[in-house]
Design an enzyme around this catalytic site. Structure first.
Site, PDB file in Angstrom:
ATOM      1  CE  LYS A   1      -3.923 -25.947 -18.108  1.00 13.35           C
ATOM      2  NZ  LYS A   1      -4.268 -25.440 -16.755  1.00 13.35           N
TER       3      LYS A   1
HETATM    4  C1  E4P Z   1      -5.494 -27.480 -14.110  1.00 14.46           C
HETATM    5  O1  E4P Z   1      -4.820 -27.546 -15.118  1.00 14.46           O
HETATM    6  C2  E4P Z   1      -6.848 -26.933 -14.098  1.00 14.46           C
HETATM    7  O2  E4P Z   1      -6.870 -25.684 -14.680  1.00 14.46           O
HETATM    8  C3  E4P Z   1      -7.451 -26.929 -12.718  1.00 14.46           C
HETATM    9  O3  E4P Z   1      -7.158 -28.145 -12.086  1.00 14.46           O
HETATM   10  C4  E4P Z   1      -8.920 -26.606 -12.683  1.00 14.46           C
HETATM   11  O4  E4P Z   1      -9.435 -26.821 -11.387  1.00 14.46           O
HETATM   12  P1  E4P Z   1     -10.853 -26.279 -10.893  1.00 14.46           P
HETATM   13  O5  E4P Z   1     -11.916 -27.094 -11.534  1.00 14.46           O
HETATM   14  O6  E4P Z   1     -10.811 -26.444  -9.417  1.00 14.46           O
HETATM   15  O7  E4P Z   1     -10.943 -24.840 -11.324  1.00 14.46           O
END
Ligand code: E4P
Length: 296
Positions: A115
């Site tokens: 990522k």
């Molecule tokens: C996934 O890859 C993200 O990091 C995650 O869905 C973020 O979610 P949030 O906005 O609830 O922190």
């Protein structure tokens, strides 16, 4: 073990940092295609919390080892959508620094996705990663321009590239995050299919159902939302499902209009700046820093 009524087009991913949660969802749904993690989710892992709340904290190497341990425990529980592992990046981290981390993380498990944030440096890191054959997931996506830049920067990838629009965080500030998913899907219809849309920042069942209806290739949700889906007997909406979101106060969300963008433009020509991407990076840094020993 329960099985959803009909096989989904959309892949099922658990958004979390605790292998026990992944197991729980797997048990409920019958399968899990993949997992997404991030620094905030790793900071919430029960073992990590214990070390932090005891006042001990980790050195940066110990934190990385802990992250690896968690990813290695999750990896065999999930299918071909893999485990997304996030590099440490603050606002000054260069693409080369991200790539060096990505290279190491990619070796942790055979189904890793690295990522990188949807920033200029994140996109440069992705471009270099693609040429090395790494799978990537472009995170903290809040605009169609960012998604267009992801497409253009990763063209030629032999592996599917993921782009993660964060629905919930847009909803939180009154913008309809589901529109962003719809707009990106529509924009990509003219493309070669190498970028898959991973609906993220899912807060509730309606987000999940909306993502299914838009045929996002993947959706990642916390275990509590998968539990809601199971409790509702695994509904799968028709394409025409009318999603209507509200913000935390129950107010209607503002629509996000579609933009005509040419995917063949050089990726550097898109205006990829977004306040929520910057804030997201700052939050990940803060959550990561909180797990470290004070002197580390
Ligand atoms: C996934 O890859 C993200 O990091 C995650 O869905 C973020 O979610 P949030 O906005 O609830 O922190």
């Amino acid at each position: 073990m329960n099985i959803p009524a009909r096989k989904l087009e959309t892949k099922v991913l658990v958004d979390g940092g605790d292998p026990q949660e992944t197991l729980r969802v797997k048990d409920l749904v019958g399968y899990v295609d993949g997992q997404t993690t991030n620094p905030s989710l790793i900071a919430k892992n029960p073992e990590v919390r214990e070390v932090v709340s005891s006042g001990q904290g980790f050195t940066s190497q110990e934190e990385l080892d802990e992250y690896k341990k968690i990813v290695r425990a999750i990896s065999p529980l999930v299918g071909d959508a893999g485990v997304s592992i996030e590099v440490y990046a603050d606002l000054d981290t260069t693409a080369e620094q991200m790539l060096a981390q990505g290279e190491e993380m990619f070796s942790w498990v055979s189904n890793a996705y690295i990522k990188y944030p949807c920033t200029h440096e994140g996109l440069r890191a992705a471009q270099m990663s693609i040429s090395k054959g790494f799978r990537v997931n472009m995170t903290l996506c809040f605009s169609q321009e960012q998604a267009a830049a992801v497409y253009a920067a990763t063209k030629g990838s032999k592996e599917p590239v993921y782009v993660s629009p964060f629905l919930g965080r847009l909803d939180d500030r009154g913008e309809d995050g589901m529109d962003l998913v719809r707009n990106i899907k529509w924009m990509y219809r003219a493309g070669d299919g190498h970028v898959h849309v991973l609906a993220a920042s899912i807060r509730h069942l309606k987000h999940l159902l909306g993502s299914f209806a838009l045929e996002a290739e993947l959706v990642t949700a916390p275990s509590k939302v998968w539990e809601e889906w199971a409790a509702a007997s695994f509904p799968v909406p028709e394409k025409a499902f009318a999603y209507k979101g509200t913000d935390k106060m129950g107010n209607d969300l503002n629509p996000i209009p579609y933009k005509e963008l040419d995917l063949l433009r050089p990726w550097e020509s898109f205006d990829i700046r977004h306040e929520l991407t910057t804030k997201g990076i700052q939050q990940f840094v803060a959550d990561y820093q909180r797990t470290l020993k004070r002197s580390a």
